[in-house]
Motif scaffolding. Structure first.
Motif, PDB file in Angstrom:
ATOM      1  N   GLY A 161      35.282 -32.628 -30.667  1.00 30.54           N
ATOM      2  CA  GLY A 161      34.363 -33.678 -31.108  1.00 30.54           C
ATOM      3  C   GLY A 161      32.939 -33.408 -30.683  1.00 30.54           C
ATOM      4  O   GLY A 161      32.684 -32.747 -29.681  1.00 30.54           O
ATOM      5  N   ILE A 162      32.007 -33.943 -31.464  1.00 28.79           N
ATOM      6  CA  ILE A 162      30.584 -33.843 -31.162  1.00 28.79           C
ATOM      7  C   ILE A 162      30.128 -35.235 -30.752  1.00 28.79           C
ATOM      8  O   ILE A 162      30.230 -36.182 -31.532  1.00 28.79           O
ATOM      9  N   GLU A 163      29.641 -35.370 -29.529  1.00 26.54           N
ATOM     10  CA  GLU A 163      29.180 -36.672 -29.053  1.00 26.54           C
ATOM     11  C   GLU A 163      27.750 -36.955 -29.477  1.00 26.54           C
ATOM     12  O   GLU A 163      27.429 -38.063 -29.884  1.00 26.54           O
ATOM     13  N   ASN A 164      26.887 -35.932 -29.369  1.00 27.33           N
ATOM     14  CA  ASN A 164      25.481 -36.169 -29.641  1.00 27.33           C
ATOM     15  C   ASN A 164      24.779 -34.855 -29.984  1.00 27.33           C
ATOM     16  O   ASN A 164      25.018 -33.842 -29.348  1.00 27.33           O
ATOM     17  N   VAL A 165      23.915 -34.911 -30.997  1.00 26.08           N
ATOM     18  CA  VAL A 165      23.015 -33.803 -31.314  1.00 26.08           C
ATOM     19  C   VAL A 165      21.612 -34.346 -31.104  1.00 26.08           C
ATOM     20  O   VAL A 165      21.188 -35.277 -31.795  1.00 26.08           O
ATOM     21  N   GLY A 166      20.899 -33.791 -30.121  1.00 27.42           N
ATOM     22  CA  GLY A 166      19.566 -34.284 -29.781  1.00 27.42           C
ATOM     23  C   GLY A 166      18.487 -33.735 -30.687  1.00 27.42           C
ATOM     24  O   GLY A 166      18.745 -32.958 -31.615  1.00 27.42           O
ATOM     25  N   LYS A 167      17.270 -34.135 -30.408  1.00 25.99           N
ATOM     26  CA  LYS A 167      16.109 -33.652 -31.177  1.00 25.99           C
ATOM     27  C   LYS A 167      15.843 -32.197 -30.833  1.00 25.99           C
ATOM     28  O   LYS A 167      15.938 -31.788 -29.676  1.00 25.99           O
ATOM     29  N   GLY A 168      15.489 -31.420 -31.850  1.00 22.16           N
ATOM     30  CA  GLY A 168      15.253 -30.001 -31.647  1.00 22.16           C
ATOM     31  C   GLY A 168      13.883 -29.708 -31.078  1.00 22.16           C
ATOM     32  O   GLY A 168      12.921 -30.453 -31.298  1.00 22.16           O
ATOM     33  N   LEU A 169      13.791 -28.622 -30.334  1.00 24.27           N
ATOM     34  CA  LEU A 169      12.533 -28.135 -29.786  1.00 24.27           C
ATOM     35  C   LEU A 169      12.265 -26.746 -30.337  1.00 24.27           C
ATOM     36  O   LEU A 169      13.127 -25.869 -30.270  1.00 24.27           O
ATOM     37  N   ILE A 170      11.058 -26.547 -30.878  1.00 22.52           N
ATOM     38  CA  ILE A 170      10.695 -25.250 -31.465  1.00 22.52           C
ATOM     39  C   ILE A 170      10.408 -24.258 -30.342  1.00 22.52           C
ATOM     40  O   ILE A 170       9.658 -24.550 -29.414  1.00 22.52           O
ATOM     41  N   ARG A 171      11.012 -23.081 -30.444  1.00 21.31           N
ATOM     42  CA  ARG A 171      10.750 -22.013 -29.479  1.00 21.31           C
ATOM     43  C   ARG A 171       9.479 -21.294 -29.880  1.00 21.31           C
ATOM     44  O   ARG A 171       9.342 -20.853 -31.029  1.00 21.31           O
ATOM     45  N   VAL A 223      14.819 -23.131 -33.511  1.00 23.47           N
ATOM     46  CA  VAL A 223      14.780 -24.453 -32.915  1.00 23.47           C
ATOM     47  C   VAL A 223      16.024 -24.619 -32.046  1.00 23.47           C
ATOM     48  O   VAL A 223      17.130 -24.288 -32.461  1.00 23.47           O
ATOM     49  N   THR A 224      15.821 -25.112 -30.825  1.00 26.86           N
ATOM     50  CA  THR A 224      16.920 -25.338 -29.899  1.00 26.86           C
ATOM     51  C   THR A 224      17.295 -26.816 -29.926  1.00 26.86           C
ATOM     52  O   THR A 224      16.449 -27.680 -29.700  1.00 26.86           O
ATOM     53  N   PHE A 225      18.567 -27.083 -30.235  1.00 26.71           N
ATOM     54  CA  PHE A 225      19.094 -28.443 -30.282  1.00 26.71           C
ATOM     55  C   PHE A 225      20.041 -28.650 -29.107  1.00 26.71           C
ATOM     56  O   PHE A 225      20.995 -27.882 -28.940  1.00 26.71           O
ATOM     57  N   PRO A 226      19.804 -29.703 -28.301  1.00 27.49           N
ATOM     58  CA  PRO A 226      20.800 -30.014 -27.269  1.00 27.49           C
ATOM     59  C   PRO A 226      22.009 -30.680 -27.928  1.00 27.49           C
ATOM     60  O   PRO A 226      21.864 -31.603 -28.722  1.00 27.49           O
ATOM     61  N   VAL A 227      23.199 -30.166 -27.636  1.00 22.81           N
ATOM     62  CA  VAL A 227      24.432 -30.688 -28.243  1.00 22.81           C
ATOM     63  C   VAL A 227      25.413 -31.036 -27.129  1.00 22.81           C
ATOM     64  O   VAL A 227      25.701 -30.213 -26.267  1.00 22.81           O
ATOM     65  N   LYS A 228      25.916 -32.260 -27.162  1.00 25.35           N
ATOM     66  CA  LYS A 228      26.943 -32.684 -26.224  1.00 25.35           C
ATOM     67  C   LYS A 228      28.241 -32.772 -27.007  1.00 25.35           C
ATOM     68  O   LYS A 228      28.310 -33.455 -28.026  1.00 25.35           O
ATOM     69  N   TYR A 229      29.264 -32.065 -26.528  1.00 24.77           N
ATOM     70  CA  TYR A 229      30.516 -31.996 -27.277  1.00 24.77           C
ATOM     71  C   TYR A 229      31.713 -32.063 -26.351  1.00 24.77           C
ATOM     72  O   TYR A 229      31.600 -31.872 -25.149  1.00 24.77           O
TER      73      TYR A 229
END
Length: 127
Positions: free
Chosen positions: A40-50, A56-62
């Motif tokens: 399961g995917i709990e949360n996909v956060g806002k992306g940050l441009i490298r 783009v790096t997205f924080p993902v909680k799974y």
């Protein structure tokens, strides 16, 4: 999770989840063990441009199913003259007879085992 801009659009979340599964399932870490499956995917956060890369790096909680063998765990093993063979999930284990104590001897027969001067180390059969 790093994602190239060509994957942006209406299917952004699905592309992130797909890349996460491809990159994470089947990997291992010393802290968590082997990642068997993402459940399961709990949360996909806002992306940050490298800077300088365009990714783009997205924080993902799974959530995921992991396999982590622990010290002292008992495993079913195949006993041969060469040593012990065992499997536990994706882990394959071999203990050479050269690593067994000097007082242990291999005994062949219907239930191969190693014996010591104090008795035998028996293999338990589970059906």
């Amino acid at each position: 999770m790093q994602l190239h801009p060509r994957h942006f659009g209406r299917n952004l979340r699905e592309n992130i989840v797909s890349k996460l599964m491809k990159d994470v399932e089947g990997t291992r870490s010393g802290r968590h063990g082997f990642v068997v499956a993402i459940t399961g995917i709990e949360n996909v956060g806002k992306g940050l441009i490298r800077d300088g890369a365009g990714f783009v790096t997205f924080p993902v909680k799974y959530q995921c199913i992991v396999f982590r063998p622990f010290k002292g765990e008992i495993l079913e093993a195949v006993v041969t003259k060469m040593g012990f063979f065992a499997e536990a999930g994706p882990v394959q284990i071999f203990v050479s007879n050269h690593l067994t104590p000097d007082d242990m001897e291999f005994q062949s027969g219907d239930l191969p085992n190693y014996t010591t001067s104090g008795g035998s180390v028996k293999k338990k059969i589970v059906k």
